[in-house]
Design an enzyme around this catalytic site. Structure first.
Site, short mmCIF file in Angstrom:
data_model
loop_
_atom_site.label_atom_id
_atom_site.label_comp_id
_atom_site.label_asym_id
_atom_site.label_seq_id
_atom_site.Cartn_x
_atom_site.Cartn_y
_atom_site.Cartn_z
N GLY D 153 0.82 -1.20 0.00
CA GLY D 153 0.00 0.00 0.00
C GLY D 153 0.86 1.25 0.00
O GLY D 153 2.05 1.22 0.33
N CYS D 154 0.25 2.36 -0.35
CA CYS D 154 0.99 3.63 -0.46
C CYS D 154 1.47 4.10 0.91
O CYS D 154 2.66 4.41 1.09
CB CYS D 154 0.14 4.69 -1.14
SG CYS D 154 -1.53 4.89 -0.45
N PHE D 155 0.57 4.14 1.90
CA PHE D 155 0.99 4.57 3.24
C PHE D 155 2.02 3.60 3.84
O PHE D 155 3.02 4.04 4.38
CB PHE D 155 -0.22 4.68 4.17
CG PHE D 155 -1.14 5.82 3.85
CD1 PHE D 155 -0.71 7.14 3.93
CD2 PHE D 155 -2.46 5.59 3.49
CE1 PHE D 155 -1.56 8.20 3.64
CE2 PHE D 155 -3.32 6.64 3.20
CZ PHE D 155 -2.88 7.94 3.28
#
Lengths: 350, 350, 350, 350
Positions: D153-155
């Site tokens: 995921g990005c985070f």
């Protein structure tokens, strides 16, 4: 406190226009918002749709029922999509209510023109005849005492205030008018779609509805009245990455040589005594931020000897002078109050 | 009309803080802006610096001269950079003027702490002793009748209003407090530099002055008072691409298990009767836009069993509750007026 | 790897134009950036000015010294303010260097016109005679093998690519051309001032240099060449709140009735085989985001029977096709390479 | 040219993730995009959805059919909403296709945890067992030669790259980790709703999914592996008004006193030889704009003696290192190519 206030109903209270009416009316000394209505939701607090109104307005959304509105209000603001007020206005007038319509339904006097540009059936001739076009600085006198007001569109407001004095003075040739308008996104309303998606709008500019915008016939109708002859204009709208504001850049050939200062003087005389039009100094062009949150329309000029054209730039906050603010200005005029009542906001800067 | 109004002078009128004071004071029923002063320019109309004030305020900028101010004003707002009010305040007080200082000069009671964080000499002990810290909802009673008020910083206002009730109730452990704040660019003022250049700020976010921000000792001083013991906090500021608004996200370990609703109830009780703090419903977090242009501080909560921590989010408009609005709230308190006088603006949305 | 690459020096490497040249040249198969120069700083790593280049380019800034440049480079890009290249170009040419000038100094063939619009002395006639105007799609053939290229301005690039085919085909009347351009802030460069301050630009739009922009004579010079007669245009620039992008909206009366589709076909034929001009379908107008980060110029049309005018909209990324990208396209042409070499970037969306 | 390239299919090509894969793969020397698929539209050109791809990719959208994909592609990128790849991946693997999944479906090893946070049924244990978690700098070796990769995921990407070296070195106490993340709007995808409406997002910041974000268990799973023990973190996401970029601010107590420089040295050693992690100098914090459009993750540090905590700030472009770029980096690793192949973009600044 509310006993000497008139009561206002707002139809379309879950949209941006409705929210702005509430913001401005909360500061109005003679008006109280007494009911808020919506076609999409009822029975829920308005602050559920608009948390910024928490603690400020305790009303619940109601469904739209003319007799019910009559029981609660004296005047109705219609902040609704095209098509709604054409049907609703006659019913509200029948109830003896005053109506201020912020939609485009009642602006065009010729139903056939409405049908061509809006692609839907027009309001009845009867209703169109009753509604006066509320461009306050131009038609303010006609608004006094009227029951139905058609509030001008956002682009026409900025554009017409910028062009009418020159057209009336016969200083510019109406056949040469080209209008290049830029608007923030709030003008598109709170409805969702790719056209208002942040990822599509931010860091971008585009032209839209080129030569097909429904504000074209509205501008032409009013300019035609000012010119005393039919006027056809080129008008383009651009969507730019900001929330509020309209800037209209207008070009026209001058009929005889005039300096920038002459234009400034002409407009200052024309708008003398009108609190919401400000004419800028020679060499200074207005920015939309300089009217943000306020009911002002600021106008600047550049006459160009090289080309024989004048460039006129006018700015407004589309939500205020272009919608809710002018609607309240019209209410003030309609009721015989000072036209600036409740509208003396200093622009919010920055 | 102005005979029953007090007269206000604004020092630093060419900055954003000054402009916001003027915007808000124009709507105040008991105050009139009587003179505007600037260290950088004098003899020119204020509207040359701020065209949005065209036709609204006709004053010319004056240079800063205490005796001259005394001749024209009853109260002075100092919207000046660090270092100015330390010198100017005693001279203004000597003249019998009331002073509301929006800078950081008078906030820290310990001059040595000021010197450490601000890297410049502190105000005299005498002046520091006279100035009361005007976090209105906490110290409002101390403000009444005072001659000198030190208006809180923007970050401390959002943060302290979000933390003090829980600290006073001993619900959270002060040693665990971590504060992550986000601010719009207007907080940096109107001065120019790469740090406020549009090309650098837009479409970007960064942390700045990490563990070195001058608002850290201000927050610690006030939290220490609430806790009855020294408090040390971690505090980080981030610059985000917007003009107005501060959001402070605060983290702390709870001393014993508490639900989100318990926090909500605690804060609602604590702030009962204070018009400018709004506690959000369970499950709803505030956005800065929901307080834009207004004096509100909105607060939301999420207590997390998994981690034993509570997350508190508070938002303000840094120019209003974080600066000019709270300054006027303090003036209201100082003068014995309703603390909301002239500040009942509905947030501007969108 | 570098032995078969030519070496490029970049003068003005601490500005946005310099940074964009570096970004694009890092992806070029036949060019290596061998030295970076600046009038304001030397002896410090470029990445201190531009942290985004950390680990990517290890060069230190050098002061501007033609002989030194000759020792290190084959071609020099001048991304400098007005006035610099007028003086520097002859010295670089003397050293046998190739020069691509991104400033306005070498664009106007008539020194008197330069002096009138730029308010400074022009380059020598000799230098002006040597420099070819590198609007690649129009003058690409003239660029081949040349030593000095004057890279077009950002507004002229978008505008001229949108107007030249119609002017050359005699479809529109040059005397009626009105150009309304909108630009992001990066066009103003990295210099600081109120004009690029985030607080002033964000959430605002304004017109600037109305009827006085130095790109007016550049547009007129090239359109005049296309028309075979003197052309005078009305041209207005607007600053809008975004970092990159130019959109030029162009209006002109048509000489005889033409449909939108006819315009599309004319332009598709005109630009056949040119990789960087994309003509949009009937009914679709381009947005600046659709060319962001790329060397494309996208063009759309709307011919309007009602007014007898055509509206042409063209968009570019001002930093790429409007500056660094076209400069590299010119280098490619100059060197006899494929004009798209190193420039086949897909636009970054969103 | 394409005979020595592998063929890639992109499922979810009408979303932002799909568009970014296409942008990056067009520049990849060993990959060709051979088919684009969408559940919502088929039979129309991709450029109708994404005009920025006009002339660049001529493919039509196809419906999702594993056997058909097998006929056209060697590797499949799934840029799809939660729930799709759990079902689709086994079918694609059966066909002998390689799969790189950009959704969250295959990231959590424990199906029950997935069900709790994602509120939907998990993928089968068999599929979960086959998919390797492709945080390239940490698990790059495990990716080599694998058929199924779950892209982080990005985070988690920004956060884990910022925390893992300190956790592995036992320099910080995992029990004290608090993560405050800020993201641009593109992370929410191209779907429409009030949550991505420009009028709601612009000039505002808010926290969302507080203590409930589905990336929390992903971060905890990976940190737990690094720590060799279960880790529980506080994690908050904020939506800020920009299109691209994530900044993660991380707080933790240090186990023993360490200077900022010691952290910098630890991380430089840890990431030595990895091209896409850049550790900033002492005193310099990264901004998201400094990695825009690139595959970099930039990290800065501030160790604070006063509080005994370290503040770590990491930035990525959420569309590149947080999605499409890392997916291609994983493809490179999977295929045994240089991990930077096709990804050597200089960040776009400004």
């Amino acid at each position: 406190m509310s006993k000497d206030k008139i009561k206002a109903a707002i139809v379309g209270a879950t949209g941006y226009g409705g929210a702005e009416l509430i913001r401005l009316l909360q500061a109005h000394p003679h008006v109280e918002v007494s009911c808020v209505l919506s076609s999409s939701s009822s029975g829920v607090p308005l602050s559920a749709s608009f948390p910024h109104l928490t603690n400020l307005i305790e009303l619940e959304l109601e469904s739209i029922e003319p007799a019910n509105i009559k029981a609660k209000a004296d005047v109705v603001f219609l902040a609704t999509p095209a098509g709604v007020s054409a049907e609703l206005t006659p019913k509200l007038l029948e109830q003896g209510l005053k109506v201020i319509d912020l939609s485009g339904d009642l602006r065009l006097k010729d139903g056939a023109v409405y049908e061509k540009w809006y692609k839907r059936p027009p309001a009845s001739e009867d209703v169109l005849a009753q509604a006066v076009y509320g461009l306050s600085e131009i038609y303010g006198e006609s608004v006094v005492g009227r029951a139905a007001i058609s509030n001008p569109g956002c682009f026409p407001t900025a554009t017409l205030l910028g062009l009418i004095p020159a057209v009336k003075a016969d200083w510019i040739d109406p056949a040469t008018i080209i209008i290049d308008a830029k608007t923030g996104v709030s003008g598109a309303g709170r409805g969702t779609g790719l056209g208002t998606h942040y990822g599509e709008i931010n860091e971008s500019v585009k032209a839209y509805k080129v030569n097909a915008h429904q504000h074209i016939p509205e501008i032409e109708q009013v300019l035609g009245e000012a010119a005393g002859a039919e006027v056809v204009v080129t008008f383009t709208t651009h969507l730019i990455p900001m929330t509020r504001g309209i800037l209209s850049t207008m070009y026209a050939s001058v009929n005889e040589k005039r300096s920038t200062q002459e234009f400034i003087d002409l407009y200052r005389t024309f708008y003398a005594g009108r609190p919401f039009v400000r004419i800028r100094e020679n060499g200074v062009m207005p920015a939309t931020k300089e009217v943000s949150g306020s009911n002002y329309c600021d106008i600047g000029f550049s006459a160009d000897e090289r080309t024989g054209r004048v460039t006129i730039v006018s700015v407004i906050d589309n939500m205020v002078k272009g919608a809710a603010g002018q609607a309240i200005q019209n209410l003030n005029l309609m009721m015989g109050w000072d036209e600036a009542e409740g509208l003396r906001f200093v622009p919010m800067y920055p």
